[in-house]
Motif scaffolding. Structure first.
Motif, PDB file in Angstrom:
ATOM      1  N   GLN A  49       0.832  -1.207   0.000  1.00 41.21           N
ATOM      2  CA  GLN A  49       0.000   0.000   0.000  1.00 41.21           C
ATOM      3  C   GLN A  49       0.861   1.250   0.000  1.00 41.21           C
ATOM      4  O   GLN A  49       0.444   2.303  -0.499  1.00 41.21           O
ATOM      5  N   SER A  50       2.066   1.160   0.518  1.00 39.86           N
ATOM      6  CA  SER A  50       2.961   2.320   0.564  1.00 39.86           C
ATOM      7  C   SER A  50       3.260   2.853  -0.833  1.00 39.86           C
ATOM      8  O   SER A  50       3.418   4.070  -1.030  1.00 39.86           O
ATOM      9  N   TYR A  51       3.364   1.970  -1.825  1.00 42.03           N
ATOM     10  CA  TYR A  51       3.633   2.406  -3.198  1.00 42.03           C
ATOM     11  C   TYR A  51       2.461   3.206  -3.753  1.00 42.03           C
ATOM     12  O   TYR A  51       2.651   4.183  -4.484  1.00 42.03           O
ATOM     13  N   GLY A  59      13.528  13.483  -0.019  1.00 40.34           N
ATOM     14  CA  GLY A  59      13.102  12.877   1.243  1.00 40.34           C
ATOM     15  C   GLY A  59      12.240  13.806   2.076  1.00 40.34           C
ATOM     16  O   GLY A  59      11.223  13.410   2.644  1.00 40.34           O
ATOM     17  N   GLN A  60      12.653  15.078   2.142  1.00 40.84           N
ATOM     18  CA  GLN A  60      11.899  16.058   2.923  1.00 40.84           C
ATOM     19  C   GLN A  60      10.514  16.286   2.326  1.00 40.84           C
ATOM     20  O   GLN A  60       9.535  16.480   3.059  1.00 40.84           O
ATOM     21  N   LEU A  61      10.410  16.293   1.003  1.00 44.15           N
ATOM     22  CA  LEU A  61       9.117  16.521   0.345  1.00 44.15           C
ATOM     23  C   LEU A  61       8.143  15.384   0.650  1.00 44.15           C
ATOM     24  O   LEU A  61       6.976  15.622   0.973  1.00 44.15           O
ATOM     25  N   ILE A  62       8.619  14.148   0.557  1.00 43.04           N
ATOM     26  CA  ILE A  62       7.758  13.013   0.874  1.00 43.04           C
ATOM     27  C   ILE A  62       7.404  13.010   2.354  1.00 43.04           C
ATOM     28  O   ILE A  62       6.280  12.678   2.755  1.00 43.04           O
ATOM     29  N   GLY A  63       8.366  13.427   3.184  1.00 43.58           N
ATOM     30  CA  GLY A  63       8.144  13.459   4.624  1.00 43.58           C
ATOM     31  C   GLY A  63       7.063  14.422   5.062  1.00 43.58           C
ATOM     32  O   GLY A  63       6.547  14.315   6.182  1.00 43.58           O
ATOM     33  N   LEU A  64       6.693  15.371   4.195  1.00 43.00           N
ATOM     34  CA  LEU A  64       5.601  16.288   4.521  1.00 43.00           C
ATOM     35  C   LEU A  64       4.268  15.559   4.619  1.00 43.00           C
ATOM     36  O   LEU A  64       3.355  16.006   5.323  1.00 43.00           O
ATOM     37  N   SER A  66       4.906   9.938   7.802  1.00 46.88           N
ATOM     38  CA  SER A  66       5.990   9.686   8.755  1.00 46.88           C
ATOM     39  C   SER A  66       6.443   8.235   8.691  1.00 46.88           C
ATOM     40  O   SER A  66       7.341   7.816   9.422  1.00 46.88           O
ATOM     41  N   ASN A  67       5.810   7.457   7.797  1.00 43.71           N
ATOM     42  CA  ASN A  67       6.136   6.045   7.624  1.00 43.71           C
ATOM     43  C   ASN A  67       7.488   5.923   6.931  1.00 43.71           C
ATOM     44  O   ASN A  67       7.675   6.423   5.814  1.00 43.71           O
ATOM     45  N   ALA A  68       8.446   5.261   7.574  1.00 52.07           N
ATOM     46  CA  ALA A  68       9.808   5.162   7.040  1.00 52.07           C
ATOM     47  C   ALA A  68       9.838   4.480   5.677  1.00 52.07           C
ATOM     48  O   ALA A  68      10.591   4.896   4.778  1.00 52.07           O
ATOM     49  N   GLU A  69       9.013   3.438   5.506  1.00 49.58           N
ATOM     50  CA  GLU A  69       8.977   2.731   4.220  1.00 49.58           C
ATOM     51  C   GLU A  69       8.465   3.647   3.118  1.00 49.58           C
ATOM     52  O   GLU A  69       9.024   3.701   2.011  1.00 49.58           O
ATOM     53  N   THR A  70       7.405   4.402   3.401  1.00 49.86           N
ATOM     54  CA  THR A  70       6.832   5.314   2.419  1.00 49.86           C
ATOM     55  C   THR A  70       7.829   6.396   2.021  1.00 49.86           C
ATOM     56  O   THR A  70       7.981   6.715   0.833  1.00 49.86           O
ATOM     57  N   ILE A  71       8.549   6.953   3.003  1.00 52.70           N
ATOM     58  CA  ILE A  71       9.531   8.001   2.720  1.00 52.70           C
ATOM     59  C   ILE A  71      10.675   7.454   1.865  1.00 52.70           C
ATOM     60  O   ILE A  71      11.123   8.106   0.909  1.00 52.70           O
ATOM     61  N   ALA A  72      11.139   6.240   2.169  1.00 52.85           N
ATOM     62  CA  ALA A  72      12.232   5.639   1.403  1.00 52.85           C
ATOM     63  C   ALA A  72      11.815   5.386  -0.043  1.00 52.85           C
ATOM     64  O   ALA A  72      12.557   5.690  -0.985  1.00 52.85           O
ATOM     65  N   ILE A  73      10.628   4.824  -0.210  1.00 53.07           N
ATOM     66  CA  ILE A  73      10.117   4.547  -1.561  1.00 53.07           C
ATOM     67  C   ILE A  73       9.926   5.850  -2.334  1.00 53.07           C
ATOM     68  O   ILE A  73      10.296   5.978  -3.508  1.00 53.07           O
ATOM     69  N   GLY A  74       9.335   6.841  -1.661  1.00 53.22           N
ATOM     70  CA  GLY A  74       9.054   8.117  -2.311  1.00 53.22           C
ATOM     71  C   GLY A  74      10.315   8.872  -2.698  1.00 53.22           C
ATOM     72  O   GLY A  74      10.359   9.522  -3.750  1.00 53.22           O
ATOM     73  N   THR A  75      11.327   8.805  -1.872  1.00 54.79           N
ATOM     74  CA  THR A  75      12.594   9.471  -2.175  1.00 54.79           C
ATOM     75  C   THR A  75      13.197   8.922  -3.462  1.00 54.79           C
ATOM     76  O   THR A  75      13.631   9.678  -4.345  1.00 54.79           O
ATOM     77  N   THR A  76      13.216   7.607  -3.571  1.00 59.12           N
ATOM     78  CA  THR A  76      13.727   6.971  -4.794  1.00 59.12           C
ATOM     79  C   THR A  76      12.882   7.344  -5.997  1.00 59.12           C
ATOM     80  O   THR A  76      13.410   7.674  -7.071  1.00 59.12           O
ATOM     81  N   ALA A  77      11.561   7.327  -5.838  1.00 61.61           N
ATOM     82  CA  ALA A  77      10.646   7.630  -6.943  1.00 61.61           C
ATOM     83  C   ALA A  77      10.868   9.043  -7.479  1.00 61.61           C
ATOM     84  O   ALA A  77      10.993   9.245  -8.704  1.00 61.61           O
ATOM     85  N   LEU A  78      10.932  10.026  -6.589  1.00 59.31           N
ATOM     86  CA  LEU A  78      11.099  11.414  -7.029  1.00 59.31           C
ATOM     87  C   LEU A  78      12.402  11.615  -7.781  1.00 59.31           C
ATOM     88  O   LEU A  78      12.451  12.299  -8.809  1.00 59.31           O
TER      89      LEU A  78
END
Length: 443
Positions: A270-272, A340-345, A348-360
């Motif tokens: 679901q994080s993706y 990372g900061q943009l996704i973190g807005l 707060s889920n570490a998995e979501t932030i990691a996936i989002g950082t790579t995606a962006l």
């Protein structure tokens, strides 16, 4: 009001004066989209997931509203440029009536399909319930959305960009203020949760309509809404749809793409799905300013084409390309440096932030080159060539990216989906240039 300034004023100041109000209003509008998501994310991650799943249908309604109103604007600009004000009035009046009808149909159909639509992407009953609650409130305002966009494009077609800027900003600010009040029940307001977010959005869409109506009667414009123009006019209706339908499809295609990508990403986690929803919220902050330039471009390029000022048409096209490219460069730098900061807005889920950082970081590779397809599509719509613009969007959102995403996903994994974005932008840019130069014939 004299509208000949569109073919007399120097190109860069003209395009800047037309585009800058829209860039400002688009930035405020994109800020409201992000703020809306931030408040929804504070409810729960289920609420954010529900908003992400509802987004494609919400985007489809907006696409119909914006797309058809682009047809209205293009026909008004072309007829004003050719000096035919009666036909410009007919385009405005008939277009407004048809838009309202579209809104009624969209509201009924969208509310009816949402439970089964949401159930296709999740089995989480909380997510489905939240999605249904949000959509029932938000989609009740479909008629308002259609009317607002028609008024906006009528004012833009005659060069009153500052009016539309004020209208859009007023609606966005109203939404930003109402979001926390209605979601969390601050002060005298009831705590409505995700329904409050939908209601705040709806009220924010109503504000511009009221403003446009007041301005229309107080400050005259060259185009009039006339009862006599409501008579059946098959030729005008066909012209409006010939531009409006492709333009609407252009804007609706991202919804088709998001739905398709959600089906691929849901197989990972679901994080993706959440990351894709966050990305589309963030990219509005980048592409809406570019779209503001394109909105300023459409009436200017259409007016000059109608007036047979072909040298100016070429200069307008090149200037808009440079302005949009500057925005895309800035967006690329931000996504590389602060992913990372943009996704973190939003999470707060570490998995979501990691996936989002790579995606962006992967997706932003294609931002700069996407300038070509964005400006070419907008130019073709302004010139009344909706079908050609649709060809470009089909390549960008369906024909190229969907097979690539599926293929890359199976061979590379989840990151393959993010890589499909930038590869598609490079291929579509080449196709866009070919389509434009083959379609636009200027003596």
């Amino acid at each position: 009001m004299n509208d000949t300034f569109m073919k007399e004023k120097p190109i860069f100041p003209l395009l800047t004066s037309m585009a800058l109000p829209m860039v400002i209003s688009m930035l405020v509008s994109s800020l409201y989209n992000i703020v809306d998501s931030l408040f929804v994310a504070r409810i729960s991650e289920e609420a954010m997931t529900a908003l992400s799943l509802v987004y494609p249908v919400q985007n489809l309604i907006n696409a119909i509203a914006i797309g058809f109103s682009i047809g209205i604007s293009s026909m008004i600009s072309l007829h004003l440029g050719a000096g035919n004000r009666d036909r410009a009035d007919t385009a405005a009046t008939l277009g407004m009536a048809m838009s309202i009808l579209h809104g009624i149909i969209a509201s009924i159909v969208s509310i009816a399909i949402m439970p089964s639509f949401l159930a296709r992407f999740t089995t989480d009953e909380t997510v489905i319930a939240m999605g249904v609650t949000y959509s029932r409130v938000a989609f009740m305002f479909a008629v308002i959305i259609m009317a607002a966009m028609s008024f906006e494009k009528i004012f833009q077609a005659v060069g009153r960009m500052k009016i539309t800027m004020i209208g859009l900003m007023a609606g966005s600010v109203c939404n930003i203020i109402l979001d926390p009040l209605l979601i969390f029940g601050i002060g005298p307001f009831p705590e409505m949760g995700i329904a409050g977010a939908a209601l705040a959005t709806g009220i924010g869409q109503l504000v511009p309509v009221v403003f446009y109506i007041i301005v229309y009667f107080v400050s005259p414009i060259p185009v009039k809404l006339r009862r006599s123009c409501l008579r059946p006019d098959g030729k005008m209706a066909l012209q409006l749809y010939s531009i409006g339908v492709p333009a609407a499809l252009n804007l609706a295609l991202p919804s088709v793409l998001i739905t398709f990508l959600n089906s691929l990403l849901a197989s990972f986690s679901q994080s993706y799905v959440v990351v894709l929803g966050i990305y589309y919220k963030l990219q509005t902050f980048l592409y809406l300013p570019a779209n503001g330039i394109v909105q300023g471009l459409r009436p200017v390029i259409g007016y000059n084409y109608g007036a047979r000022e072909y040298d100016r048409v070429r200069k307008i096209y090149r200037t808009a390309m440079g302005m949009c490219a500057a925005i895309m460069v800035a967006g690329t730098v931000l996504c590389l440096a602060l992913s990372g900061q943009l996704i973190g807005l939003f999470s707060s889920n570490a998995e979501t932030i990691a996936i989002g950082t790579t995606a962006l970081r992967i997706i932003c590779i294609g931002f700069i080159v996407s300038t070509i397809s964005v400006v070419v599509s907008g130019s073709l719509e302004g010139l009344g060539m909706g079908v050609q613009s649709l060809i470009i969007s089909l390549c960008r959102y369906v024909v190229i990216i969907m097979p690539l995403a599926w293929l890359f996903c199976h061979f590379i994994g989840s990151d393959g989906i993010w890589n499909a974005f930038w590869v598609t932008e490079f291929i579509t840019a080449g196709i866009s240039l070919v389509v434009y130069h083959k379609s636009v014939k200027m003596a």
